[in-house]
Design a protein around this motif. Structure first.
Motif, short mmCIF file in Angstrom:
data_model
loop_
_atom_site.label_atom_id
_atom_site.label_comp_id
_atom_site.label_asym_id
_atom_site.label_seq_id
_atom_site.Cartn_x
_atom_site.Cartn_y
_atom_site.Cartn_z
N SER A 425 1.05 -1.09 -0.02
CA SER A 425 0.18 0.06 0.18
C SER A 425 0.85 1.31 0.03
CB SER A 425 -0.98 -0.23 1.26
OG SER A 425 -1.42 -1.02 1.46
N ASP A 426 0.26 2.16 -0.54
CA ASP A 426 1.04 3.32 -0.72
C ASP A 426 -0.07 4.60 -0.99
OD1 ASP A 426 3.28 5.34 -0.86
OD2 ASP A 426 3.09 5.29 -3.26
N GLY A 427 -0.42 5.15 -0.18
CA GLY A 427 -1.31 6.29 0.10
C GLY A 427 -2.58 5.87 -0.59
N LYS A 469 6.56 -1.18 2.45
CA LYS A 469 7.19 0.15 2.14
C LYS A 469 7.94 0.67 3.47
CE LYS A 469 5.07 4.79 1.67
NZ LYS A 469 3.66 5.57 1.50
N ALA A 470 8.83 1.38 3.06
CA ALA A 470 9.74 1.94 4.48
C ALA A 470 9.38 3.24 4.50
CB ALA A 470 11.21 1.93 3.81
N PRO A 471 9.58 3.87 5.57
CA PRO A 471 9.26 5.27 5.93
C PRO A 471 9.88 6.27 5.10
CG PRO A 471 9.91 4.34 8.07
CD PRO A 471 10.22 3.40 6.82
N ASN A 472 10.91 5.97 4.19
CA ASN A 472 11.66 6.96 3.11
C ASN A 472 10.58 6.95 1.96
OD1 ASN A 472 12.04 4.60 1.74
ND2 ASN A 472 14.47 4.57 2.00
N GLY A 473 9.48 6.40 1.74
CA GLY A 473 8.68 6.46 1.01
C GLY A 473 8.76 5.46 -0.32
N LYS A 474 9.85 4.50 -0.30
CA LYS A 474 10.08 3.50 -1.22
C LYS A 474 9.68 2.14 -0.79
CE LYS A 474 13.88 6.39 -3.04
NZ LYS A 474 15.47 6.69 -3.28
N ILE A 475 9.65 1.29 -1.69
CA ILE A 475 9.09 0.17 -1.70
C ILE A 475 10.28 -0.96 -1.82
CG2 ILE A 475 7.50 -1.89 -2.37
CD1 ILE A 475 5.78 0.36 -2.98
N TYR A 476 10.62 -1.93 -1.03
CA TYR A 476 11.70 -2.72 -0.93
C TYR A 476 11.09 -4.28 -1.00
CZ TYR A 476 14.59 1.22 0.05
OH TYR A 476 15.12 2.31 0.25
N ILE A 489 19.98 -13.82 -1.86
CA ILE A 489 18.68 -13.63 -2.11
C ILE A 489 18.64 -12.29 -2.71
CG2 ILE A 489 16.34 -13.08 -1.42
CD1 ILE A 489 16.78 -14.86 1.13
N ASP A 490 17.97 -12.02 -4.11
CA ASP A 490 17.97 -10.65 -4.61
C ASP A 490 17.07 -9.65 -3.82
OD1 ASP A 490 19.25 -11.75 -7.04
OD2 ASP A 490 17.42 -12.53 -7.89
N PHE A 491 17.72 -8.57 -4.19
CA PHE A 491 17.01 -7.37 -3.11
C PHE A 491 16.56 -6.21 -4.27
CE2 PHE A 491 18.06 -3.88 0.28
CZ PHE A 491 16.74 -3.95 0.49
N PHE A 492 15.52 -5.56 -4.19
CA PHE A 492 15.23 -4.59 -5.12
C PHE A 492 14.57 -3.39 -4.25
CE2 PHE A 492 14.58 -8.57 -7.16
CZ PHE A 492 15.56 -8.31 -8.55
N GLU A 493 14.79 -2.27 -4.90
CA GLU A 493 14.24 -0.93 -4.35
C GLU A 493 13.26 -0.50 -5.70
OE1 GLU A 493 16.25 2.77 -2.33
OE2 GLU A 493 16.04 2.90 -4.39
N PHE A 494 12.21 -0.15 -5.21
CA PHE A 494 11.08 0.69 -6.16
C PHE A 494 10.67 1.84 -5.82
CE2 PHE A 494 6.73 1.22 -7.58
CZ PHE A 494 6.75 1.71 -8.72
N ASP A 495 10.90 2.84 -6.52
CA ASP A 495 10.26 4.28 -6.14
C ASP A 495 8.99 4.57 -6.94
OD1 ASP A 495 9.85 6.97 -5.59
OD2 ASP A 495 11.99 7.43 -6.01
N PRO A 496 7.82 4.76 -6.21
CA PRO A 496 6.46 4.86 -6.40
C PRO A 496 6.55 6.48 -7.24
CG PRO A 496 6.50 4.24 -4.33
CD PRO A 496 7.79 4.22 -4.61
N ALA A 497 7.29 7.30 -6.91
CA ALA A 497 7.42 8.68 -7.53
C ALA A 497 7.81 8.62 -8.70
CB ALA A 497 8.02 9.56 -6.35
#
Length: 689
Positions: A425-427, A469-476, A489-497
């Motif tokens: 969830s993001d907003g 979702k992290a407090p910085n607004g990004k999803i990991y 294990i693969d690790f990703f960062e997704f920026d909704p903005a």
């Protein structure tokens, strides 16, 4: 002599080449019928026949076969014949092998180069005495019902009561008897069946003073004349009229055909000058074309009528559960069949079904809205679908269900294996990580779009381990993509903005079933977990790792967690700026609510919870002071002030976890949404729990 031989050789060669290029014409047999059978005297009978198609083969012989068997043929009957080709009409006298008073059957025949061809068989009775002698018949051209037909002959009775005339089995009225002829009217009851249409002949049966005779004669019937009239604007309870002349027929048919459907419209009036019918069909156009069949011939008509539109009486509203029946007041519905009416909802894809109960009046319609797989809205407007256009008025239907299918997913989303993926969830928007794609779900616009994907051939999943979702607004997210021994294990960062997907340094462990993953302002934590090794089974890790958002590196923490010996997934959530998680204690199946201390980086127990199975949704959905989550045994609510728990009865553990995909879920706008594994996304609204 040599010149002649050369000429003959060339001629033969040309003829052979010509024969090779000619196309073979299909064999077409001659068509004919027995015209009449006339008893002349005790010496025999006179047979006659009409020919209406000579075919395309040479005719070698023609005549009649007769016998007491019902199907006389060359090999089982007497024969009278003549060689060569006949005219349009031929007759031959049979003078032998008939006994007075016996019943016989006769058929005309022709012999072609391919064999014998026979007409239909006619029955007659040998009377053995002289009587009425038929000469000819005058039939108006063109012919119509009620027209006068004149028959000429010899030895006619002068008494009208001695005459009986039938045309195709229907009695005809005798209107005049003269010295050498009599007259009768063509009956209107004649039904133009397939034989009449095919042969284009009428069969006349005469009985005059005990003498019987059947005559078959060709005819030409008057064609209908259709009058051009103004377009009729009609309601469904009104009749439609076609006007003209010579329209009468024993069996008039009016058809409406469109998109493979055929409707036989009920005929209410059939006269010489007018045909009336009712609009009893599911029409797809307001001014439909129709087919009219009169005396076996088809006529296509258009611009005859225009249907007035159906509508609801204004101001009607209902509050029901999806699938419940609604009886609404209507204006000009199609009264001929409830299923001829089409209703449509304002929500795209909504399923509105008309039913028949037998209790609704002519100005009412019974219908339902919604089903398990077809989407609906919480509040729906239902219209009449008038040939692709909505009616002016509508019925408002509010649905009371705790959850509803509100969005139908595209095929690309459905086809992905349902166990692969997570929702975050993001907003007011949600993100679904499904194998290699990232989908953005907007419940306000009701859209689901792919906004990012990975082209890395070594990556098959983005989030089959975790997504949050992290407090910085990004999803990991973390994903197990066929880890080799000693892999990670693969690790990703997704920026909704920006919808940017970035691959980060791998998680330095191969324990792909972590006990807990959670985030703070500075770190993402990865606590413990289990690893399944083929041939060995599960092994447990007590290690703790954290990822620094600032330094973009993984750090192994000094302290460890206590072994649990059970695979237990702890699910974090935030409430009033604090980080909580729900998990199970070792040795029990009860759940504990924990709170995290960011200074000590340790969890402490808040309270023991009643729910005794693991959380199955990817997130805990916080709405106000209440938290909603799916467990293995169903859907629960936790009051975050009193810690009072409530289990909801409208969906059990099996239907939540086997019927739906609880990991593919998001919480938005004080509601939460769960994918149903197959077709749609369901909206759960606590206001209706």
């Amino acid at each position: 002599m040599k010149t002649i031989k050369i000429f003959l050789f060339v001629l033969v060669t040309v003829l052979m080449a010509s024969c090779q290029t000619d196309e073979l014409e299909p064999i077409r047999n001659p068509r004919f019928s027995v015209a009449f059978i006339q008893e002349l005297d005790a010496s025999g009978a006179q047979f006659a026949a009409n020919v209406y198609d000579f075919g395309n083969e040479e005719i070698l012989e023609y005549g009649f076969v007769y016998a007491e068997s019902i199907q006389p043929r060359i090999n089982n009957a007497e024969r009278v014949s003549t060689s060569g080709r006949p005219g349009q009409f031929f007759e031959i006298k049979a003078s032998h092998s008939m006994q007075m008073g016996n019943k016989y059957y006769v058929a005309a025949y022709m012999k072609t180069t391919s064999g014998y061809v026979y007409s239909a068989t006619i029955e007659f009775k040998s009377m053995g005495s002289e009587g009425f002698v038929y000469q000819r018949m005058e039939i108006p051209n063109p012919l119509y019902f009620g027209d006068t037909i004149t028959v000429y002959g010899q030895n006619l009775s002068r008494i009208p009561n001695n005459y009986e005339v039938f045309v195709e089995g229907h009695p005809a009225r005798i209107v005049q008897v003269n010295e050498g002829n009599f007259r009768f009217l063509l009956p209107a009851e004649i039904s133009f069946d397939d034989r009449i249409i095919y042969e284009n002949t009428l069969r006349f049966y005469f009985r005059i003073a005990g003498k019987d005779l059947m005559v078959s004669s060709p005819f030409y019937f008057k064609k209908p004349i259709f009058e051009a009239t103004p377009i009729q604007h009609v309601n469904y309870d009104e009749a439609i009229y076609i006007e003209g002349d010579f329209l009468e027929s024993q069996h008039v048919r009016v058809y409406y055909k469109e998109e493979g459907y055929v409707y036989d419209l009920p005929v209410s009036l059939n006269s010489k000058n007018k045909i009336g019918f009712k609009p009893a069909a599911r029409f797809l156009s307001q001014r439909p074309k129709i087919e009219v069949w009169i005396r076996g011939e088809k006529y296509e008509l258009s611009d005859i009528f225009s249907l007035n539109l159906s509508d609801f009486e204004p101001g009607q509203s209902f509050s029901i559960f999806a699938g419940d029946g609604i009886t609404a007041k209507t204006i000009n519905k199609n009264i001929h069949n409830p299923y001829f009416n089409s209703l449509i909802g304002d929500v795209q894809g909504a399923y509105v079904q008309v039913y028949e109960t037998g209790l609704e009046s002519q100005n009412e319609i019974f219908f339902s809205i919604g089903s398990e797989y077809n989407v609906v809205g919480r509040s729906n407007k239902v219209y009449f679908d008038n040939y692709g256009n909505r009616s002016t008025n509508y019925v408002t239907v509010s649905l009371l269900n705790p959850y509803l299918p509100v969005f139908r997913t595209p095929d690309s989303f459905q086809s992905i294996a349902y166990m692969q993926g997570r929702g975050v969830s993001d907003g007011d928007k949600g993100y679904f990580f499904r194998e290699k794609q990232v989908y953005r779900f907007d419940p306000n616009l009701m859209t689901l779009q792919v906004v990012a994907n990975t082209t890395n051939n070594q990556v098959f999943n983005l989030a089959n381990v975790f997504a949050m979702k992290a407090p910085n607004g990004k999803i990991y997210t973390g994903a197990d993509n066929i880890i080799p021994p000693g892999g990670s294990i693969d690790f990703f960062e997704f920026d909704p903005a920006t919808a940017k997907l970035t691959k980060l340094p791998n998680i330095p462990t191969n324990f792909s079933q972590p006990r807990a993953v959670y985030t703070t302002d500075h770190y993402l934590y990865y606590d413990g977990g289990f690893l399944l090794t083929e041939g060995v089974g599960y092994s447990e890790s007590t290690e703790r790792w954290r990822y620094s958002f600032a330094g973009k590196v993984w750090e192994k923490m000094v302290d460890t967690i206590v072994e649990e010996s059970y695979i237990r997934r702890h699910v974090p959530f935030r409430y009033q700026s604090k980080l909580y998680q729900i998990g199970q204690e070792d040795g029990t199946f009860g759940n504990i609510l924990f709170v995290f201390d960011e200074q000590t980086e340790q969890w402490s127990k808040v309270t023991t919870l009643q729910a005794n199975s693991a959380v199955t949704t990817n997130e805990v959905f916080v709405i106000g002071d209440e938290a909603y989550m799916g467990y293995g045994n169903g859907l629960w609510k936790l009051d975050l002030k009193t810690f009072e728990e409530t289990q909801f009865s409208f969906i059990d553990g099996y239907n939540l976890n086997s019927g739906l995909a609880p990991l593919v879920s998001v919480g938005l706008n004080n509601k939460f949404y769960i994918f149903n594994r197959y077709y749609s996304i369901l909206e759960f609204d606590p206001e209706f729990f």
